[in-house]
Structure formats: C-alpha cells, structure tokens
Design an enzyme around this catalytic site. Structure first.
Site, PDB file in Angstrom:
ATOM      1  N   ASP A 110     -10.457  -3.168  -5.587  1.00 38.22           N
ATOM      2  CA  ASP A 110      -9.897  -2.424  -4.462  1.00 38.22           C
ATOM      3  C   ASP A 110     -10.711  -1.143  -4.260  1.00 38.22           C
ATOM      4  OD1 ASP A 110      -8.397  -0.858  -2.705  1.00 38.22           O
ATOM      5  OD2 ASP A 110      -6.479  -1.544  -3.501  1.00 38.22           O
ATOM      6  N   HIS A 145      -8.526  -4.411  -0.986  1.00 41.00           N
ATOM      7  CA  HIS A 145      -7.285  -3.705  -0.647  1.00 41.00           C
ATOM      8  C   HIS A 145      -6.525  -4.521   0.388  1.00 41.00           C
ATOM      9  CE1 HIS A 145      -4.647  -0.208  -0.464  1.00 41.00           C
ATOM     10  NE2 HIS A 145      -4.576  -0.414   0.836  1.00 41.00           N
ATOM     11  N   SER A 205       0.833  -1.201   0.000  1.00 42.04           N
ATOM     12  CA  SER A 205       0.000   0.000   0.000  1.00 42.04           C
ATOM     13  C   SER A 205       0.870   1.254   0.000  1.00 42.04           C
ATOM     14  CB  SER A 205      -0.948  -0.049   1.203  1.00 42.04           C
ATOM     15  OG  SER A 205      -1.965   0.917   1.105  1.00 42.04           O
TER      16      SER A 205
END
Length: 438
Positions: free
Chosen positions: A348, A379, A213
């Site tokens: 996501d 995600h 991320s």
C-alpha cells in the site's frame, strides 16, 4: 598502409550491424528489467499473513474463511504493483460496476448539519435466516455512488445483507451544506446518527460495521468511544486504514513509494471538494472558516496544510497535533470488544509499513482482533484476475462477506446453546468439528 586501412574500414563496416543489434538487445534487456522491477513480477503469490491469538474463535474463523488462508492471486501482468492497483482503484473504482437501488435518508444534526446515507435492502435471505445490516463508512471524500461501494453493496445484498452507506458530509456533488462543517478524519457524528437510525428503524437487526480507508478509522473510533456503540454489533471489518494520523502525516512527506506525490494528488482532490462549498463555509455566521483560511487553502499542496488551514477548525482544535491525536482511532480501538478484522496490504503506497505495527500489537494483545496482511493489493485495490483483465469482484469484497458470514454462524450457534441452557455445549461441538477438519 592505405590497403590495410581500407581493409580495416571494410571489416569495421561489416561489424556495425552486429554492434547495433547488440545495442538493441541491451536496450530491450534494460527495459524488460525495469518493467520486471516496477511491476514486481518476480514477487510470488502468497496467502495473507494472519496475526491473532490462538483461541477457539480464531481457529474457527480461519477454518470457516478459506480466503484468509489461501493464496491471493492478483492479475499477472500488473496486479503485483501496489501503485497500479491503487491507480486503478482511484481512477475506476471497480470494473463492470452494478447499480444497486437504494433510498436516500436525511438526518438533521444538532449543529444544523444534514447527514445523509443510502439504504439498500437485502436481495435474498441470509444463510442464517437472521436479519443483518452492514453499516458502511467509505473512504476520504467518498459516498454511496462510488464504484467500489456499489460493487460491495450489490455483492452484500445478494448474500442476504441490508446495507446502509454513509455519504460523508460535503462529499455528494448535489448536496449543499446546511452548516459550516464538512467531514473530518475522525468525526463520528454522522456515522453514529446513521447507526442510531438503523437500530431504531430495525429493532430486530444485528449490525456489521465496515470501514474503508479513512472510514475504517471512523468505524473503529466510533465503536471504541462508548461501549454502548457496540450494542447489537456482531463484528467490525476495517480495510486499508492508517490507524494514527499523527504518525501517518510524517510519512506523507517522504518520497519513499512516491508517498509525497500521492499526498499532492489527494490534497488537490480535497481542495476541489472544499472549494465547491466555499460559499456555504464562508457565508454562515457560525463558521470558523474565514477568507484568509480559504486563501491559504488555495495555496496548499499537502493534506497537512489543508488540515491546518481548514479541517482542524471545523471542530475548534487548537493545533494540528491535537486534531490528529483526538481524531485517530489508535486511542480508542483497544476499547473494542466485538470481533475485529483489520486488513492491510504490504505494498500500500499510502500506508507506511511502520504504521502496521499498530494492528500487529493489537492482534497480539486482544483475543477479539485478527490482522490480515496481504503481500499485494495496493490501497483499496485487491483486484483478482488471471493475466490482464481484473474480475468485477475483488478479494476484499469476498473476504469481508466470508468473515461476516462466519461470525453470523458462530453467533447463531452461541444463541442456540444459550436457549438450551448449556452454553458450553456449542463450543465443545465447534471444537470437535475443528479437530475433525484439521
């Protein structure tokens, strides 16, 4: 007339149970329809879409990494919902989480900050017998104690990798700030300090850079900032990053995929984290953060408001736009020359589909870049399983290690050919092997 009416009433009364049964069926059908739509149950399982140039190297990787070419199968009942995958990752991280044993290292920074990372030694020999260290950058406000990090580290250790995990500045609950600064979206100082330490402490080791991320943005930006940062780096893997903060912040204001709600929830977590260091941030004489900024922070309901009032000021950016532009890896990633695997999921809810045009273009233009886009996974979820319960290891954990193993074997064969004085021999052998397998 009265007899007809009485007969009609009897007939109507006898029809009432049938009407109620019909209504019940309609309600059940409507609920099932909503469940099927919300859980995306009609969406078929699919292999990731792979975008890369057709080179010997990419063909070798696809042959050596079956996880990239076979179907990703999420849990049947809920795994096709990006929201549920994301929620389970956010709430639990992983299931049946192991507890790897590491050593915490403290690194003084030039501005007075204290960077920390946790070092985990390999639990066995690597398949190539080489010394390889994974340098790992976690997601926003995360550290080595998070469940998804612990799961990945434990799996990597058992595959023969030493692991170094950065603890984002200000993220550890028991670690006070020693300077008026916390981690930001794209500051690479602490990550660079950790990588430098690993290179000095283990001069024989090769590095694998992994970013999750926000950590994916930091990892790619670090490699692209200076070519010397890529020395001794075998490859880089980035999972679920958004590539451009400037473009992403616009999408976070939209209600599509409940993105605005996620924005609000993430802002709440960031506020809590920053306010836990309120005393350190406001009391130090060199601080750029004042009481007025902290007051604005308390009223913030979005990440952009937090970035405007607090985050950009840690490094003295004059505007929010400048902060987003200079801290996004999109302006540096084209300088990365080592093999680079970029992984995202189509469902996501945090990364808008428009942002995925960036890795697509990179994979088209750069021979070292491979972009893998899954249909499901949310995600940072990527849970696997049969019906209801997920497996402890995720598709993400497995594919990173599998890709890294393939790169390690490629590099080993490449070095062996260079030692024999025939650098082309290994490539011809690999080409023949790929043709036989095909």
């Amino acid at each position: 007339m009265m007899l007809l009416e009485y007969g009609d009433m009897q007939s109507f009364g006898s029809e009432l149970p049938a009407m109620f049964n019909g209504m019940k069926l309609a309600v059940v059908a409507a609920v099932l329809y909503v469940i099927v739509r919300c859980l995306n149950l009609k969406s078929p399982n699919a292999a990731p879409r792979i975008m890369s140039q057709d080179t010997l190297h990419s063909r070798y990787l696809l042959k050596s990494c079956p996880m990239l070419t076979k179907e990703y199968i999420p849990p049947l009942l809920w795994g096709k919902s990006g929201h549920l995958q994301t929620a389970l990752y956010g709430k639990m991280g992983r299931v049946y989480t192991p507890t790897p044993c590491g050593i915490r290292k403290f690194l003084p920074m030039p501005d007075g900050a204290t960077a920390t990372f946790d070092l985990f030694e390999a639990l066995g020999a690597h398949t190539t017998e080489d010394d390889v260290t994974m340098v790992i950058c976690p997601g926003i406000g995360n550290h080595s104690e998070k469940n998804y990090i612990r799961t990945f580290v434990d799996y990597s250790q058992r595959q023969g990798y030493r692991c170094a995990v950065l603890n984002h500045l200000g993220a550890l609950p028991d670690m006070e700030l020693t300077s008026p600064r916390m981690f930001t979206y794209g500051c690479t100082w602490e990550f660079g300090a950790m990588v430098g330490y690993i290179k000095r402490a283990f001069p024989q080791t090769s590095l694998v850079v992994v970013g999750f991320s926000l950590g994916g943005n930091i990892a790619c930006k670090f490699l692209g900032e200076n070519r010397s940062n890529q020395e001794r780096v075998l490859c880089c893997v980035s999972v679920c990053q958004g590539y451009s903060a400037l473009r992403a912040q616009e999408t976070f204001l939209e209600w599509d995929q409940c993105r605005r709600l996620y924005n609000f929830l993430l802002a709440g977590k960031m506020k809590k984290l920053i306010l836990s260091h309120r005393g350190s941030l406001s009391s130090m004489t060199s601080s750029n953060i004042g009481d007025a900024d902290l007051t604005k922070l308390c009223a913030a309901t979005s990440l952009m408001q937090i970035d405007e009032s607090i985050m950009r000021k840690f490094h003295g950016y004059g505007s929010l736009r400048e902060y987003y532009e200079k801290e996004s890896c999109v302006h540096y990633i084209h300088n990365v020359s080592v093999p680079l695997l970029l992984v995202n999921s189509s469902d996501d809810p945090l990364v808008h589909r428009s942002l995925l045009a960036i890795p697509c273009r990179l994979a088209e233009k750069m021979p070292n870049v491979m972009f893998a886009l899954t249909e499901h996974g949310g995600h940072m979820g990527f849970f696997e399983g049969a019906v209801l319960f997920p497996q402890p290891l995720t598709w993400m954990d497995k594919v990173i290690v599998e890709y890294t193993n393939a790169i390690c074997h490629w590099k080993r064969k490449e070095k062996a050919c260079q030692r024999t004085g025939n650098p082309n021999r290994g490539f011809h052998q690999l080409s023949s092997t790929l043709k036989l397998r095909g």
